[in-house]
Every structure is written in structure tokens, then in C-alpha cells.
Design a protein around this motif. Structure first.
Motif, mmCIF file in Angstrom:
data_model
loop_
_atom_site.group_PDB
_atom_site.id
_atom_site.type_symbol
_atom_site.label_atom_id
_atom_site.label_comp_id
_atom_site.label_asym_id
_atom_site.label_seq_id
_atom_site.Cartn_x
_atom_site.Cartn_y
_atom_site.Cartn_z
ATOM 1 N N LEU A 24 0.909 -1.557 -0.020
ATOM 2 C CA LEU A 24 -0.094 -0.107 0.087
ATOM 3 C C LEU A 24 0.845 1.171 -0.014
ATOM 4 C CD1 LEU A 24 -2.899 -0.914 2.337
ATOM 5 C CD2 LEU A 24 -3.022 -0.335 0.118
ATOM 6 N N GLU A 25 1.767 1.303 0.856
ATOM 7 C CA GLU A 25 2.662 2.374 0.898
ATOM 8 C C GLU A 25 3.408 2.676 -0.387
ATOM 9 O OE1 GLU A 25 5.718 2.219 4.001
ATOM 10 O OE2 GLU A 25 4.061 2.298 5.506
ATOM 11 N N LYS A 26 3.932 1.523 -1.347
ATOM 12 C CA LYS A 26 4.606 1.594 -2.637
ATOM 13 C C LYS A 26 3.393 2.557 -3.478
ATOM 14 C CE LYS A 26 8.005 -2.017 -2.134
ATOM 15 N NZ LYS A 26 8.384 -3.105 -2.726
ATOM 16 N N VAL A 27 2.278 1.927 -3.548
ATOM 17 C CA VAL A 27 1.357 2.240 -4.569
ATOM 18 C C VAL A 27 0.732 3.651 -4.131
ATOM 19 C CG1 VAL A 27 -1.274 1.909 -5.153
ATOM 20 C CG2 VAL A 27 0.270 -0.028 -4.837
ATOM 21 N N TYR A 28 0.462 4.064 -2.666
ATOM 22 C CA TYR A 28 0.242 5.369 -2.630
ATOM 23 C C TYR A 28 1.219 6.468 -2.866
ATOM 24 C CZ TYR A 28 -4.110 4.351 0.320
ATOM 25 O OH TYR A 28 -5.464 3.805 0.828
ATOM 26 N N PHE A 29 2.460 6.026 -2.703
ATOM 27 C CA PHE A 29 3.401 7.123 -2.984
ATOM 28 C C PHE A 29 3.550 7.239 -4.338
ATOM 29 C CE2 PHE A 29 4.458 6.759 1.717
ATOM 30 C CZ PHE A 29 4.308 7.944 2.076
ATOM 31 N N LYS A 30 3.630 6.066 -5.131
ATOM 32 C CA LYS A 30 3.897 6.156 -6.299
ATOM 33 C C LYS A 30 2.556 6.858 -6.997
ATOM 34 C CE LYS A 30 5.670 5.262 -10.113
ATOM 35 N NZ LYS A 30 7.311 6.012 -10.474
ATOM 36 N N LEU A 31 1.396 6.864 -6.678
ATOM 37 C CA LEU A 31 0.234 7.488 -7.247
ATOM 38 C C LEU A 31 0.337 9.081 -6.878
ATOM 39 C CD1 LEU A 31 -2.343 7.055 -8.826
ATOM 40 C CD2 LEU A 31 -3.521 6.431 -6.580
ATOM 41 N N GLY A 32 0.867 9.397 -5.688
ATOM 42 C CA GLY A 32 0.808 10.787 -5.403
ATOM 43 C C GLY A 32 1.872 11.298 -6.114
ATOM 44 N N GLN A 33 3.022 10.718 -6.202
ATOM 45 C CA GLN A 33 4.167 11.497 -7.296
ATOM 46 C C GLN A 33 3.497 11.480 -8.703
ATOM 47 O OE1 GLN A 33 7.243 8.398 -6.742
ATOM 48 N NE2 GLN A 33 7.611 9.067 -4.515
ATOM 49 N N LEU A 34 2.850 10.631 -9.198
ATOM 50 C CA LEU A 34 2.406 10.534 -10.756
ATOM 51 C C LEU A 34 1.521 11.837 -10.832
ATOM 52 C CD1 LEU A 34 1.876 6.961 -11.464
ATOM 53 C CD2 LEU A 34 3.508 8.390 -12.528
ATOM 54 N N VAL A 47 -4.319 11.692 -2.006
ATOM 55 C CA VAL A 47 -3.287 10.611 -1.606
ATOM 56 C C VAL A 47 -2.737 10.624 -0.195
ATOM 57 C CG1 VAL A 47 -1.638 8.981 -2.373
ATOM 58 C CG2 VAL A 47 -3.485 9.986 -4.047
ATOM 59 N N TYR A 48 -1.928 12.073 -0.304
ATOM 60 C CA TYR A 48 -1.025 11.903 1.050
ATOM 61 C C TYR A 48 -1.926 12.426 2.214
ATOM 62 C CZ TYR A 48 2.616 12.370 -2.555
ATOM 63 O OH TYR A 48 3.612 12.194 -3.514
ATOM 64 N N ALA A 49 -2.945 12.841 2.160
ATOM 65 C CA ALA A 49 -3.875 13.243 3.115
ATOM 66 C C ALA A 49 -4.466 11.770 3.675
ATOM 67 C CB ALA A 49 -4.947 14.000 2.971
ATOM 68 N N ASN A 50 -4.673 10.826 2.763
ATOM 69 C CA ASN A 50 -5.279 9.609 3.142
ATOM 70 C C ASN A 50 -4.096 8.779 3.983
ATOM 71 O OD1 ASN A 50 -7.674 9.807 1.995
ATOM 72 N ND2 ASN A 50 -7.268 8.807 0.081
ATOM 73 N N ILE A 51 -2.995 9.010 3.486
ATOM 74 C CA ILE A 51 -1.845 8.172 4.232
ATOM 75 C C ILE A 51 -1.597 8.743 5.553
ATOM 76 C CG2 ILE A 51 0.646 7.851 4.232
ATOM 77 C CD1 ILE A 51 0.789 8.240 1.276
ATOM 78 N N ARG A 52 -1.835 10.131 5.937
ATOM 79 C CA ARG A 52 -1.701 10.566 7.140
ATOM 80 C C ARG A 52 -2.875 10.366 8.098
ATOM 81 N NH1 ARG A 52 -0.822 16.693 7.608
ATOM 82 N NH2 ARG A 52 -0.155 16.046 9.554
ATOM 83 N N GLU A 53 -4.062 10.138 7.649
ATOM 84 C CA GLU A 53 -5.253 9.980 8.334
ATOM 85 C C GLU A 53 -5.332 8.192 8.593
ATOM 86 O OE1 GLU A 53 -8.025 11.760 5.853
ATOM 87 O OE2 GLU A 53 -7.169 13.980 6.195
ATOM 88 N N ASN A 54 -4.872 7.235 7.657
ATOM 89 C CA ASN A 54 -5.194 6.148 7.742
ATOM 90 C C ASN A 54 -4.328 5.453 8.953
ATOM 91 O OD1 ASN A 54 -5.437 3.378 7.223
ATOM 92 N ND2 ASN A 54 -6.119 3.658 5.336
ATOM 93 N N GLY A 58 2.538 3.512 9.064
ATOM 94 C CA GLY A 58 3.347 3.701 10.489
ATOM 95 C C GLY A 58 3.790 5.225 10.200
ATOM 96 N N ASN A 59 4.585 5.638 11.315
ATOM 97 C CA ASN A 59 5.081 7.055 11.443
ATOM 98 C C ASN A 59 5.863 7.622 10.253
ATOM 99 O OD1 ASN A 59 3.917 7.514 14.021
ATOM 100 N ND2 ASN A 59 5.686 6.705 15.242
ATOM 101 N N GLU A 60 6.690 6.595 9.568
ATOM 102 C CA GLU A 60 7.628 7.313 8.723
ATOM 103 C C GLU A 60 6.950 7.415 7.486
ATOM 104 O OE1 GLU A 60 10.669 8.005 6.172
ATOM 105 O OE2 GLU A 60 10.726 7.771 8.292
ATOM 106 N N ALA A 61 5.903 6.688 6.902
ATOM 107 C CA ALA A 61 4.909 6.978 5.793
ATOM 108 C C ALA A 61 4.131 8.384 6.221
ATOM 109 C CB ALA A 61 4.059 5.859 5.716
ATOM 110 N N LYS A 62 3.797 8.321 7.346
ATOM 111 C CA LYS A 62 3.087 9.624 7.584
ATOM 112 C C LYS A 62 3.826 10.804 7.571
ATOM 113 C CE LYS A 62 -0.315 7.370 10.652
ATOM 114 N NZ LYS A 62 -1.560 7.699 10.031
ATOM 115 N N ALA A 63 5.150 10.591 8.039
ATOM 116 C CA ALA A 63 6.203 11.758 8.115
ATOM 117 C C ALA A 63 6.522 12.363 6.607
ATOM 118 C CB ALA A 63 7.457 11.265 8.618
ATOM 119 N N LYS A 64 6.762 11.028 5.572
ATOM 120 C CA LYS A 64 6.788 11.415 4.367
ATOM 121 C C LYS A 64 5.838 12.154 3.548
ATOM 122 C CE LYS A 64 8.448 9.005 0.199
ATOM 123 N NZ LYS A 64 8.862 7.462 -0.616
ATOM 124 N N ALA A 65 4.619 11.679 4.002
ATOM 125 C CA ALA A 65 3.394 12.250 3.137
ATOM 126 C C ALA A 65 3.255 13.798 3.685
ATOM 127 C CB ALA A 65 2.249 11.550 3.652
#
Length: 208
Positions: A24-34, A47-54, A58-65
Motif C-alpha cells: 500500500l505504501e508503495k502504491v500510495y506514494f507512487k500514485l501521489g508522485q504521478l 493521496v497524501y492526506a489519506n496516508i496521514r489519516e489512515n 506507520g510514522n515514517e509513511a506519515k512523515a513522508k506524506a
């Protein structure tokens, strides 16, 4: 468009479970970048808001988002929001690998908006809190100019000399050495100016 379509299909097909977190992290971030590359900024934000709210992320993904969200606002010149997000990143993720960059970008935006007092405060903080940062040279460079804009020429000159001394391999070093010499001339420090210009000629012959 094809890549976005394919990633969107994956985005919608993968169940939101912790077991699927890596995919999910790979797909979410790739989609956000695209989306961001395609200037579909609202979709990228979503996309990035969904990562932060879901909670499955983890914390690393939320930080990156959060960092990516700040970057979007910076690119579209929504500068107030970008500063807010970068500073939120620093407060929440002080030890993150991108924390120094977030603080630098917030300071840089203030500087670009000619808000020199705010820029100075953040550049000073960036240099103090992240002394080994890869952007230390740029922080010193811009910090020097905030002092110059405030007619503190001697302080500006000292910061530029610190840049040359501490980060001599920096791309900013030649211009820092040159302007430090010019500031010495402005301060009627003829010997210091002469030595400074000679250093530029000797150490950076293909630049200034």
C-alpha cells in the motif's frame, strides 16, 4: 496517463489492512508522485492526506506524506500553507532525515517573500539544530543576506567567511568568498578585501 490508471486500479484493489502495508505504501506514494508530476495537485493532496489519516500506515509513511504535502504547496506557491506544513513536520519529526530540509525550506520561503526577520530566525535555528546538514552552506548564505538587508554588513561578512571556511567544497563557496571581500571593501577594510579577492582568484579561478 496509463501509469496513473494502472496505479489507481491497484490503489482501489488492495484492501486497507496492516498485512498489506508495504504494498500500500508503495502504491500510495507512487500514485501521489504521478499525480504531482501531472500537476493534478488536488488528487496528490488527497493521496497524501489519506496516508496521514489512515492508521495502518506507520510514522515514517506519515512523515513522508507530510513532507510531500508541504512540497506541493511550495511548488504551487501557496507559501503560507507550505511554511505551516514544513514547520509542523519539524515539530513532529525533529530527528527525521528530512527535518533539516523542512526547516531550510520554511526559512527559504520567508526569505523569498522578503520576510527577512522570520527567515533569519529559521536559518539560525536550522544551523544550530542541524550543524551537519547538507544544506548548511545554503543556510549560511541566505542568513548572511538577511543580515545585509538589515544593514549588518559586518555580521553578513562573518557568516560568508564561515561558509567558505566550514564548507569550502560547496558550490556557494566561490560567491561567498567574493561577496565577503566586497563587504570588507564596503567596511573600508582594505587589507581584508584585498586578501579576500586574492583568495577568490587563487581558489576559484573559473568563477568570480
Amino acid at each position: 496517463d496509463k501509469a496513473i490508471t494502472e496505479m489507481t486500479a491497484l490503489y482501489e484493489a488492495i484492501p486497507d489492512t496492516k498485512g498489506n502495508r508495504p504494498m500500500l505504501e508503495k502504491v500510495y506514494f507512487k500514485l501521489g508522485q504521478l499525480f504531482a508530476m501531472d500537476k493534478e495537485n488536488d488528487l496528490a493532496r488527497e493521496v497524501y492526506a489519506n496516508i496521514r489519516e489512515n492508521d495502518i500506515f506507520g510514522n515514517e509513511a506519515k512523515a513522508k506524506a507530510l513532507f510531500e504535502l508541504a512540497g506541493i504547496e511550495k511548488r504551487v506557491e501557496n507559501y503560507r500553507k507550505a511554511i505551516e506544513l514544513y514547520l509542523e513536520f519539524v515539530e513532529k519529526h525533529k530527528k527525521h532525515i528530512d527535518a533539516d530540509n523542512a526547516l531550510y525550506f520554511a526559512a527559504w520561503i520567508h526569505h523569498s517573500m522578503k520576510e527577512y526577520d522570520d527567515a533569519r530566525t529559521l536559518f539560525e535555528r536550522q544551523i544550530k539544530e542541524y550543524p551537519k546538514s547538507d544544506v548548511r552552506d545554503e543556510s549560511l548564505w541566505f542568513l548572511a543576506w538577511t543580515h545585509f538587508k538589515n544593514n549588518q554588513v559586518k555580521k553578513a561578512m562573518g557568516l560568508l567567511r564561515t561558509l567558505v571556511k566550514d564548507v569550502p567544497e560547496s558550490q556557494s563557496a566561490p560567491r561567498a568568498a567574493y561577496f565577503a571581500a566586497k563587504f570588507a571593501l564596503r567596511l573600508k577594510q582594505d587589507d581584508g578585501a584585498r586578501a579576500g579577492f586574492q583568495k577568490v582568484i587563487a581558489d576559484y579561478p573559473l568563477t568570480y
